[in-house]
Design an enzyme around this catalytic site. Structure first.
Site, PDB file in Angstrom:
ATOM      1  N   LEU A 247      -0.761 -40.651  72.450  1.00 13.33           N
ATOM      2  CA  LEU A 247      -0.720 -40.346  71.022  1.00 13.33           C
ATOM      3  C   LEU A 247      -0.511 -41.625  70.229  1.00 13.33           C
ATOM      4  O   LEU A 247       0.496 -42.319  70.406  1.00 13.33           O
ATOM      5  CB  LEU A 247       0.419 -39.366  70.723  1.00 13.33           C
ATOM      6  N   THR A 248      -1.445 -41.946  69.358  1.00  7.03           N
ATOM      7  CA  THR A 248      -1.315 -43.141  68.535  1.00  7.03           C
ATOM      8  C   THR A 248      -0.100 -43.020  67.617  1.00  7.03           C
ATOM      9  O   THR A 248       0.101 -41.987  66.978  1.00  7.03           O
ATOM     10  CB  THR A 248      -2.594 -43.338  67.693  1.00  7.03           C
ATOM     11  N   CYS A 331     -11.408 -40.933  70.280  1.00  6.82           N
ATOM     12  CA  CYS A 331     -10.787 -41.307  69.013  1.00  6.82           C
ATOM     13  C   CYS A 331     -11.745 -41.043  67.849  1.00  6.82           C
ATOM     14  O   CYS A 331     -12.858 -41.581  67.821  1.00  6.82           O
ATOM     15  CB  CYS A 331     -10.386 -42.781  69.027  1.00  6.82           C
ATOM     16  N   LYS A 370     -11.122 -39.822  78.775  1.00  6.51           N
ATOM     17  CA  LYS A 370     -10.677 -38.773  77.849  1.00  6.51           C
ATOM     18  C   LYS A 370     -11.713 -38.682  76.736  1.00  6.51           C
ATOM     19  O   LYS A 370     -11.977 -39.669  76.049  1.00  6.51           O
ATOM     20  CB  LYS A 370      -9.301 -39.082  77.267  1.00  6.51           C
ATOM     21  N   HIS A 400     -10.981 -32.742  75.282  1.00  9.70           N
ATOM     22  CA  HIS A 400     -10.388 -32.096  74.110  1.00  9.70           C
ATOM     23  C   HIS A 400     -11.433 -31.146  73.550  1.00  9.70           C
ATOM     24  O   HIS A 400     -12.549 -31.579  73.234  1.00  9.70           O
ATOM     25  CB  HIS A 400      -9.982 -33.157  73.082  1.00  9.70           C
ATOM     26  N   ASN A 432      -7.529 -29.859  76.936  1.00  9.53           N
ATOM     27  CA  ASN A 432      -6.598 -30.274  75.891  1.00  9.53           C
ATOM     28  C   ASN A 432      -6.930 -29.534  74.605  1.00  9.53           C
ATOM     29  O   ASN A 432      -8.093 -29.437  74.234  1.00  9.53           O
ATOM     30  CB  ASN A 432      -6.679 -31.797  75.696  1.00  9.53           C
ATOM     31  N   GLY A 433      -5.882 -28.997  73.950  1.00 11.58           N
ATOM     32  CA  GLY A 433      -6.080 -28.383  72.650  1.00 11.58           C
ATOM     33  C   GLY A 433      -5.311 -27.097  72.449  1.00 11.58           C
ATOM     34  O   GLY A 433      -5.484 -26.141  73.203  1.00 11.58           O
ATOM     35  N   ALA A 456      -0.705 -32.397  73.442  1.00 14.66           N
ATOM     36  CA  ALA A 456      -0.586 -33.452  72.422  1.00 14.66           C
ATOM     37  C   ALA A 456       0.290 -32.971  71.261  1.00 14.66           C
ATOM     38  O   ALA A 456       1.505 -33.149  71.273  1.00 14.66           O
ATOM     39  CB  ALA A 456      -1.972 -33.855  71.938  1.00 14.66           C
TER      40      ALA A 456
END
Length: 584
Positions: A247-248, A331, A370, A400, A432-433, A456
């Site tokens: 996670l940014t 991203c 990813k 994702h 993911n999600g 996330a």
């Protein structure tokens, strides 16, 4: 300022009576500038106490060494290995493209050379499962193929006869798989229980006295042995593990320590830009730091150039401690996308293949990807990419369930994630999600066939979701328990960023960024049904004043919570959340 008395007389008052670093490690490395210095400053000296375990500071690794930084800034670091790997990747891609366009080129007198040798040299374009068995040693397979391939057609009939004779000899040589070999040890001596064994990639026969000799026409000079680095390649059992997403900004080291405390199996550092790592920027290297509690830790790289990514992979493989490396292909930030990185790699599949092949050759750890479903919602490409990634010997892929265009709008498409998982078999795929509870986790895991789940936003809103998954229950966590969690985060932040003025304010800002997600949690005891991640709940009053304060959407209330842990904010302090999502 060298006048210590004058400095201490003008220093602001302490933010608290106890210094976490001094109480934990017996020494505060920030000494006289520590904002909690009253706990360890005696007169004009910094007090030091020895701890029984001998630990003097946080157990973190992957700090940039000065000598490495000097070589990077002078552009004197030896990247020969990465350059050769990149050239080899380009060559392999060109050869595969040429073979695909001219399948009749490599034939002898009209007969294709891929007869009985198809089992020993599988081209990258096939889906044969044996390519997965040979994934630990791709270079050896390539070199061996060069020694056993039939030469191109020529007018010399003598060379054609020799080629055909060599093919017959190959057909008559039995093939043995390593898993069919059984050996035992007696009195410290290795004893053979079968006629043949495999040692360091060599096929040998065993005599009654324990001695061995090579089988087949190949001499010692022709045998290709794996290098020491290839024999040390690591593997990871991905299946059934919970994975904290990279996670940014918010996936910093203190937050990852919180998630590890609650049971996360796999953690990954924040997205790091390969170009900045190669320039030796300390701020970028801080993103790849690892804490000792992270037993399965990955580094995520973002870049748009295959050679740059290969160089960065070599640099980190030689100078950092991690278990796997991940390429960011998801991203959605426009700045990254316009440079050709992040989700743009889903459209640059030629560059992506060269990038993966080059990085695989320089890494001694697994490589993962990813990605999102696609760039645009109506043109999904992830199902095609996972099949190609399987042939590139990628260890695992995370998908994702949204496109770049969607960001966080709409729900994640778990049906499509399941289709990708089927297409990628036997390579594991993580989904993911939208996972916020153990019920969401179970539904996504059981209905799609994925190997595991990456979490996330769910971890930002509810870090204890990992513990709920382990225990298969809802945890009605109290407001005081949540405050203790925040106190742990601030203590970890003071260890990581420092307890001086700059470190305290940096810890405060990261805490406020986290509170911008954490306030979305609704206590289980107040709900009639399980909370969903994209459903915005109405304003409510908690069971106590602290619970009500933690549910506030006001920035000023978040600042009040930070003052409970880090003291009063400066007079000119202002905060605006960096991650203001366009979906709840």
């Amino acid at each position: 300022m060298h006048d210590i008395s004058a400095f201490l007389s003008t220093k602001p008052s302490d933010l608290g009576p106890e210094c976490h670093n001094f109480r934990t490690y017996g020494r505060c490395h920030y000494g006289l500038v520590c904002r909690f210095g009253g706990d360890h400053i005696e007169g004009e000296r910094n007090k030091v106490e020895q701890r029984p375990n001998g630990v003097t500071g946080p157990a973190t690794t992957n700090t940039l060494k000065k000598e490495v930084q000097h070589l990077l800034r002078k552009r004197q670091y030896d990247f020969t290995k990465a350059k050769e790997a990149n050239r080899k990747a380009q060559s392999d891609i060109a050869k595969n493209a040429d073979k695909a366009k001219n399948p009749e080129k490599n034939t002898v007198t009209g007969t294709p050379t891929t007869d009985t040798k198809a089992d020993t040299s599988v081209p990258p374009s096939t889906n044969d499962s044996k390519s997965q068995d040979q994934s630990l040693d791709p270079d050896k397979n390539t070199d061996t193929k060069a020694n056993t391939s039939v030469p191109p057609s020529t007018n010399d009939s003598k060379s054609q006869d020799q080629s055909l004779d060599a093919d017959k000899n190959t057909e008559s040589t039995p093939q043995s798989a390593p898993e069919d070999i059984i050996t035992s040890v007696e009195n410290g001596q290795e004893k053979c229980d079968t006629e043949a064994v495999i040692k360091n990639g060599e096929k040998t026969a065993c005599e009654g006295n324990g001695e061995t000799h090579h089988l087949g026409p190949a001499s010692d000079e022709d045998l290709v042995k794996p290098t020491a680095g290839e024999r040390r390649k690591k593997t990871i059992d991905w299946r059934g593990k919970t994975y904290l997403a990279p996670l940014t900004t918010l996936g910093n080291l203190p937050f990852r320590r919180i998630c590890k405390k609650y049971g996360a199996d796999i953690t990954c550092g924040e997205m790091a830009l390969a170009a900045n790592l190669l320039q030796g920027f300390p701020s970028e290297w801080a993103l790849v730091k690892r804490h000792a509690s992270e037993d399965c830790f990955g580094i995520q790289l973002c870049g748009s150039n295959a050679e740059t990514m290969a160089k960065c992979a070599q640099l980190l493989d030689e100078n950092a401690d991690f278990d796997f490396m991940d390429i960011n292909m998801g991203c959605p930030i426009d700045l990254i996308y316009k440079q050709g990185g992040g989700s743009a790699l889903m459209r640059r599949q030629g560059c992506l293949e060269q990038m993966v092949r080059g990085m695989k050759q320089v890494l001694s750890r697994p490589l993962t990807l990813k990605m999102r479903t696609a760039v645009y919602r109506d043109t999904k490409v992830a199902h095609d990419l996972v099949q190609r990634a399987k042939l590139w010997d990628v260890s695992m892929v995370t998908i994702h369930g949204r496109s770049k265009e969607q960001r966080y709008l709409k729900l994640a498409d778990w049906d499509y994630v399941g289709q990708c998982a089927v297409a990628a078999q036997p390579m594991p795929v993580f989904g993911n999600g939208d996972v916020l509870s153990y019920e969401d986790y179970n539904a996504c895991l059981n209905n799609t066939g994925v190997a595991g789940i990456m979490i996330a936003r769910g971890a930002l809103i509810k870090p204890w979701v990992f513990q709920e998954i382990k225990e298969q229950r809802h945890w009605d966590i109290s407001s005081s328990e949540r405050l203790d969690m925040l106190r742990d985060f601030t203590n970890f932040g003071l260890e990581h960023w420092g307890s001086d003025n700059e470190g305290v304010e940096k810890t405060r800002r990261f805490l406020l960024e986290w509170l911008s997600f954490l306030h979305r949690y609704v206590p289980v005891g107040l709900l009639e049904s399980t909370q969903k991640i994209n459903q915005q709940p109405p304003a409510f009053r908690g069971r106590d004043d602290l619970e009500t304060l933690m549910a506030s959407r006001s920035v000023n209330d978040w600042i009040k919570i930070s003052e409970m842990l880090l003291g009063s904010v400066p007079a000119d302090f202002a905060f605006l959340p960096k991650h203001k999502a366009n979906a709840y």
